[in-house]
Scaffold this motif. Structure first.
Motif, PDB file in Angstrom:
ATOM      1  N   ARG A 120      -5.193   7.793  -2.979  1.00  0.00           N
ATOM      2  CA  ARG A 120      -4.431   7.770  -1.727  1.00  0.00           C
ATOM      3  C   ARG A 120      -2.945   7.958  -2.022  1.00  0.00           C
ATOM      4  NH1 ARG A 120      -4.769   2.661   2.154  1.00  0.00           N
ATOM      5  NH2 ARG A 120      -6.903   3.432   2.442  1.00  0.00           N
ATOM      6  N   VAL A 121      -2.474   9.192  -1.858  1.00  0.00           N
ATOM      7  CA  VAL A 121      -1.074   9.518  -2.112  1.00  0.00           C
ATOM      8  C   VAL A 121      -0.279   9.389  -0.810  1.00  0.00           C
ATOM      9  CG1 VAL A 121      -1.576  11.016  -4.069  1.00  0.00           C
ATOM     10  CG2 VAL A 121      -1.553  11.967  -1.758  1.00  0.00           C
ATOM     11  N   VAL A 122       1.010   9.694  -0.862  1.00  0.00           N
ATOM     12  CA  VAL A 122       1.896   9.453   0.277  1.00  0.00           C
ATOM     13  C   VAL A 122       1.451  10.207   1.531  1.00  0.00           C
ATOM     14  CG1 VAL A 122       4.227   9.819   1.163  1.00  0.00           C
ATOM     15  CG2 VAL A 122       3.899   8.897  -1.124  1.00  0.00           C
ATOM     16  N   SER A 123       1.116  11.481   1.373  1.00  0.00           N
ATOM     17  CA  SER A 123       0.744  12.271   2.551  1.00  0.00           C
ATOM     18  C   SER A 123      -0.488  11.689   3.245  1.00  0.00           C
ATOM     19  CB  SER A 123       0.484  13.723   2.146  1.00  0.00           C
ATOM     20  OG  SER A 123      -0.501  13.788   1.130  1.00  0.00           O
ATOM     21  N   VAL A 124      -1.448  11.200   2.468  1.00  0.00           N
ATOM     22  CA  VAL A 124      -2.656  10.587   3.041  1.00  0.00           C
ATOM     23  C   VAL A 124      -2.311   9.236   3.669  1.00  0.00           C
ATOM     24  CG1 VAL A 124      -4.980   9.754   2.538  1.00  0.00           C
ATOM     25  CG2 VAL A 124      -4.108  11.791   1.382  1.00  0.00           C
TER      26      VAL A 124
ATOM     27  N   ALA B  66       5.679   3.012  13.188  1.00  0.00           N
ATOM     28  CA  ALA B  66       6.865   2.534  12.472  1.00  0.00           C
ATOM     29  C   ALA B  66       6.702   2.747  10.966  1.00  0.00           C
ATOM     30  CB  ALA B  66       7.093   1.057  12.783  1.00  0.00           C
ATOM     31  N   GLN B  67       5.530   2.372  10.436  1.00  0.00           N
ATOM     32  CA  GLN B  67       5.281   2.559   9.001  1.00  0.00           C
ATOM     33  C   GLN B  67       5.231   4.046   8.654  1.00  0.00           C
ATOM     34  OE1 GLN B  67       3.737   0.479  10.999  1.00  0.00           O
ATOM     35  NE2 GLN B  67       3.275  -1.468   9.994  1.00  0.00           N
TER      36      GLN B  67
ATOM     37  N   ASN C 247      -9.783   9.299   0.112  1.00  0.00           N
ATOM     38  CA  ASN C 247      -8.768   8.326   0.530  1.00  0.00           C
ATOM     39  C   ASN C 247      -9.077   6.982  -0.115  1.00  0.00           C
ATOM     40  OD1 ASN C 247      -6.800   6.902   1.832  1.00  0.00           O
ATOM     41  ND2 ASN C 247      -7.571   7.262   3.904  1.00  0.00           N
ATOM     42  N   ILE C 248      -8.976   6.940  -1.440  1.00  0.00           N
ATOM     43  CA  ILE C 248      -9.311   5.721  -2.184  1.00  0.00           C
ATOM     44  C   ILE C 248      -8.016   4.996  -2.564  1.00  0.00           C
ATOM     45  CG2 ILE C 248     -10.505   4.779  -4.193  1.00  0.00           C
ATOM     46  CD1 ILE C 248     -12.101   7.403  -4.313  1.00  0.00           C
ATOM     47  N   PRO C 249      -7.781   3.813  -2.018  1.00  0.00           N
ATOM     48  CA  PRO C 249      -6.531   3.094  -2.321  1.00  0.00           C
ATOM     49  C   PRO C 249      -6.347   2.865  -3.822  1.00  0.00           C
ATOM     50  CG  PRO C 249      -7.716   2.032  -0.523  1.00  0.00           C
ATOM     51  CD  PRO C 249      -8.641   3.066  -1.098  1.00  0.00           C
TER      52      PRO C 249
ATOM     53  N   ALA D  74       0.834  -1.209   0.000  1.00  0.00           N
ATOM     54  CA  ALA D  74       0.000   0.000   0.000  1.00  0.00           C
ATOM     55  C   ALA D  74       0.871   1.263   0.000  1.00  0.00           C
ATOM     56  CB  ALA D  74      -0.924  -0.009   1.215  1.00  0.00           C
ATOM     57  N   ASP D  75       1.996   1.201   0.730  1.00  0.00           N
ATOM     58  CA  ASP D  75       2.913   2.354   0.748  1.00  0.00           C
ATOM     59  C   ASP D  75       3.509   2.594  -0.636  1.00  0.00           C
ATOM     60  OD1 ASP D  75       2.469   2.651   3.452  1.00  0.00           O
ATOM     61  OD2 ASP D  75       4.198   1.425   4.017  1.00  0.00           O
ATOM     62  N   TRP D  76       3.935   1.503  -1.281  1.00  0.00           N
ATOM     63  CA  TRP D  76       4.528   1.650  -2.615  1.00  0.00           C
ATOM     64  C   TRP D  76       3.493   2.160  -3.628  1.00  0.00           C
ATOM     65  CZ3 TRP D  76       9.369   2.242  -3.312  1.00  0.00           C
ATOM     66  CH2 TRP D  76      10.301   1.600  -2.506  1.00  0.00           C
ATOM     67  N   ASN D  77       2.242   1.693  -3.473  1.00  0.00           N
ATOM     68  CA  ASN D  77       1.184   2.203  -4.362  1.00  0.00           C
ATOM     69  C   ASN D  77       0.977   3.705  -4.169  1.00  0.00           C
ATOM     70  OD1 ASN D  77       0.485  -0.119  -5.766  1.00  0.00           O
ATOM     71  ND2 ASN D  77      -0.949  -0.812  -4.188  1.00  0.00           N
TER      72      ASN D  77
END
Length: 224
Positions: free
Chosen positions: A178-182, A194-195, A172-174, A5-8
């Motif tokens: 949903r960008v990095v700041s969100v 941690a994430q 906030n749609i994955p 999800a972070d990489w997306n």
């Protein structure tokens, strides 16, 4: 470490910033050129509108864009009539919002670059019978290269760091908005510190590298 999800979110942020920056360089060039050369009484008003996103809270910008692009807003009615549908809570809506939010970070460096060039190079080219279009592409663009570099870097970096406008317009749609700041905000809300640290550290490193590149590769632009 970073999850899928972070990489997306990172991929979506880069895609949004890249598209927005390219469009802003195209849209911002005629605006900056006009602001740099006009003596119109409207110059102050247009310059103020361009600079509004610098001083307005992002939530205010996002709210009015949401109203304009919503089902009952003038832009929303137009896009629905064209068969596009409404733009809020879509990637296209994020791009439109980012264009307005990052506009001054592209237009102002370009305007400064055009003002620095002055009239003499253009007058010299005119004596050689260069057309206005030739003068712009053969004289103005090469001389304004540092301004374009600064505008591109600032526009890209500012778009990557958006939060308030993105949340208001995109939600906030994955995988779609949903960008990095969100994503960092989501991690904090879920107490996944941690994430959140990993992504926040990546953003911090990105911002430092961008500014280091700008100040190292474009010292002329820095002095302006």
């Amino acid at each position: 470490m970073l999850s899928d999800a972070d990489w997306n979110a990172i991929r979506l942020s880069i895609e949004l910033a890249g598209i927005t920056t390219l469009l802003l360089l195209v849209i911002g060039t005629p605006i900056a050129w006009w602001l740099a050369r006009t003596r119109s009484a409207w110059k102050g008003a247009v310059g103020a509108v361009v600079a509004l996103p610098i001083v307005l809270p992002p939530t205010v910008i996002g709210f009015y864009l949401l109203v304009l692009m919503g089902p009952e807003g003038p832009v929303g009615r137009l896009t629905q009539a064209l068969g596009i549908g409404v733009l809020p809570f879509s990637f296209a809506g994020l791009v439109v919002a980012s264009l307005f939010y990052s506009l001054p970070f592209v237009v102002q460096p370009l305007q400064n670059a055009f003002e620095t060039i002055g009239e003499r190079p253009l007058e010299a080219a005119a004596t050689l019978r260069a057309s206005p279009l030739d003068r712009f592409f053969s004289v103005v663009l090469p001389l304004a290269r540092p301004g374009y570099l600064t505008a591109g870097v600032l526009g890209f970096a500012h778009t990557v760091g958006e939060f308030g406008v993105v949340l208001m317009i995109g939600g906030n749609i994955p995988g779609e908005t949903r960008v990095v700041s969100v994503q960092i905000y989501d991690h904090v809300e879920a107490l996944e510190y941690a994430q959140a640290h990993w992504l926040a550290a990546a953003m911090l490193a990105f911002s430092f590298v961008v500014l280091l590149a700008l100040y190292t590769l474009n010292p002329g632009g820095r002095r302006k």
